[in-house]
Write a protein that holds these residues in place. Structure first.
Motif, mmCIF file in Angstrom:
data_model
loop_
_atom_site.group_PDB
_atom_site.id
_atom_site.type_symbol
_atom_site.label_atom_id
_atom_site.label_comp_id
_atom_site.label_asym_id
_atom_site.label_seq_id
_atom_site.Cartn_x
_atom_site.Cartn_y
_atom_site.Cartn_z
ATOM 1 N N ARG A 39 41.753 41.800 52.189
ATOM 2 C CA ARG A 39 42.425 40.748 52.652
ATOM 3 C C ARG A 39 43.156 40.010 51.233
ATOM 4 N NH1 ARG A 39 38.917 40.306 56.764
ATOM 5 N NH2 ARG A 39 37.645 38.792 55.777
ATOM 6 N N CYS A 40 41.976 39.973 50.447
ATOM 7 C CA CYS A 40 42.262 39.437 49.189
ATOM 8 C C CYS A 40 43.371 40.094 48.276
ATOM 9 C CB CYS A 40 41.303 38.969 48.294
ATOM 10 S SG CYS A 40 41.595 38.108 46.687
ATOM 11 N N GLN A 41 43.233 41.239 48.291
ATOM 12 C CA GLN A 41 44.320 42.341 47.517
ATOM 13 C C GLN A 41 45.646 42.176 48.318
ATOM 14 O OE1 GLN A 41 42.022 45.791 47.648
ATOM 15 N NE2 GLN A 41 41.197 45.548 45.644
ATOM 16 N N PHE A 42 45.554 42.118 49.410
ATOM 17 C CA PHE A 42 46.997 42.203 50.281
ATOM 18 C C PHE A 42 47.589 40.947 49.922
ATOM 19 C CE2 PHE A 42 49.173 41.064 53.950
ATOM 20 C CZ PHE A 42 50.248 42.155 54.050
ATOM 21 N N GLU A 43 46.746 39.935 50.053
ATOM 22 C CA GLU A 43 47.532 38.421 49.966
ATOM 23 C C GLU A 43 48.097 38.507 48.466
ATOM 24 O OE1 GLU A 43 48.523 35.834 51.717
ATOM 25 O OE2 GLU A 43 47.887 36.976 53.499
ATOM 26 N N VAL A 44 47.408 38.780 47.544
ATOM 27 C CA VAL A 44 47.719 38.828 46.090
ATOM 28 C C VAL A 44 48.979 39.856 46.037
ATOM 29 C CG1 VAL A 44 47.199 39.446 43.838
ATOM 30 C CG2 VAL A 44 45.672 38.252 45.025
ATOM 31 N N THR A 48 52.562 38.397 44.967
ATOM 32 C CA THR A 48 53.366 39.055 43.787
ATOM 33 C C THR A 48 54.664 39.431 43.925
ATOM 34 O OG1 THR A 48 51.350 39.674 42.904
ATOM 35 C CG2 THR A 48 53.259 40.894 41.913
ATOM 36 N N VAL A 49 54.982 40.206 45.246
ATOM 37 C CA VAL A 49 56.343 40.664 45.660
ATOM 38 C C VAL A 49 57.049 39.470 45.821
ATOM 39 C CG1 VAL A 49 57.481 41.833 47.602
ATOM 40 C CG2 VAL A 49 55.152 42.979 46.598
ATOM 41 N N VAL A 65 51.344 35.278 39.790
ATOM 42 C CA VAL A 65 50.359 36.364 40.274
ATOM 43 C C VAL A 65 49.027 36.045 39.836
ATOM 44 C CG1 VAL A 65 49.560 38.906 39.738
ATOM 45 C CG2 VAL A 65 52.145 38.146 39.870
ATOM 46 N N LEU A 66 48.699 35.601 38.450
ATOM 47 C CA LEU A 66 47.208 35.001 38.307
ATOM 48 C C LEU A 66 46.902 34.002 39.288
ATOM 49 C CD1 LEU A 66 47.226 35.250 34.480
ATOM 50 C CD2 LEU A 66 46.392 37.053 36.007
ATOM 51 N N PHE A 73 40.236 34.309 44.811
ATOM 52 C CA PHE A 73 38.989 34.846 44.569
ATOM 53 C C PHE A 73 38.263 33.559 44.206
ATOM 54 C CE2 PHE A 73 40.779 38.829 42.963
ATOM 55 C CZ PHE A 73 39.878 39.804 43.490
ATOM 56 N N SER A 74 38.818 32.330 44.520
ATOM 57 C CA SER A 74 38.301 31.081 44.345
ATOM 58 C C SER A 74 37.379 31.074 42.912
ATOM 59 C CB SER A 74 36.956 30.907 45.165
ATOM 60 O OG SER A 74 37.579 30.845 46.455
#
Length: 170
Positions: A39-44, A48-49, A65-66, A73-74
């Motif tokens: 879920r975190c990767q999807f949100e990032v 980003t897009v 992005v960062l 990731f808190s």
């Protein structure tokens, strides 16, 4: 539960299996952690897009992005390191801290050594070799390196190193 019988059919002993609940619990926890990471990767990726469509400069895009990664990731801070294949060293390119986005040049001006050691005993070396994330739970337990004192002064003791592929290269 089943009965163990002798030759005459008399019950000698009852036996059965008791599933290891701890294994099941650990498996469920790992699954939940994996789902949370996805879920975190999807949100990032989504953020980003979005940033690609709205940011006009590369520094602002990197900052977006960062920032998204830091939030999901808190994390206290997020750094991007690039491998110098000629010297086989890792050098910081950007770091996002509370003070904002800082580039390698900003860090050098602040007197920070921007290179990480790459011996086999460093967790980020295994990230490069295996392409898999690595967790350094307590940076106080490893030998001194350039960013350690700075991170400790900020209250950071744990580092998660996550490899990224750009153009198919780690």
């Amino acid at each position: 539960c089943s009965a163990l019988r002798d030759g005459s059919g008399s019950i000698i002993r009852w036996y059965g299996t008791n599933p290891d609940i701890e294994i099941r619990k650990r498996t469920e926890q790992a699954l939940r952690a994996s789902e949370a990471l996805f879920r975190c990767q999807f949100e990032v990726l989504k953020n980003t897009v979005d940033a690609l469509a709205t940011e006009s400069t590369s520094d602002k895009l990197v900052g977006q992005v960062l920032g998204s990664m830091k939030q999901h990731f808190s994390a206290h801070s997020i750094g991007v390191y690039c491998r110098d294949s000629e010297t086989d060293r890792l050098g910081i390119e950007f770091v996002l801290e509370d003070r904002g986005l800082r580039s390698r040049a900003d860090l050098i001006r602040a007197g920070v050594d921007t290179w990480l050691p790459m011996g086999d005993d460093w967790p980020w070396s295994s990230v490069i070799r295996t392409g898999r994330p690595s967790l350094m739970e307590d940076i106080r337990t490893v030998p001194q390196y350039s960013m350690r004192d700075h991170l400790l002064s900020l209250g950071v003791t744990t580092i998660l190193s996550v490899p990224m592929r750009v153009g198919g290269e780690l």
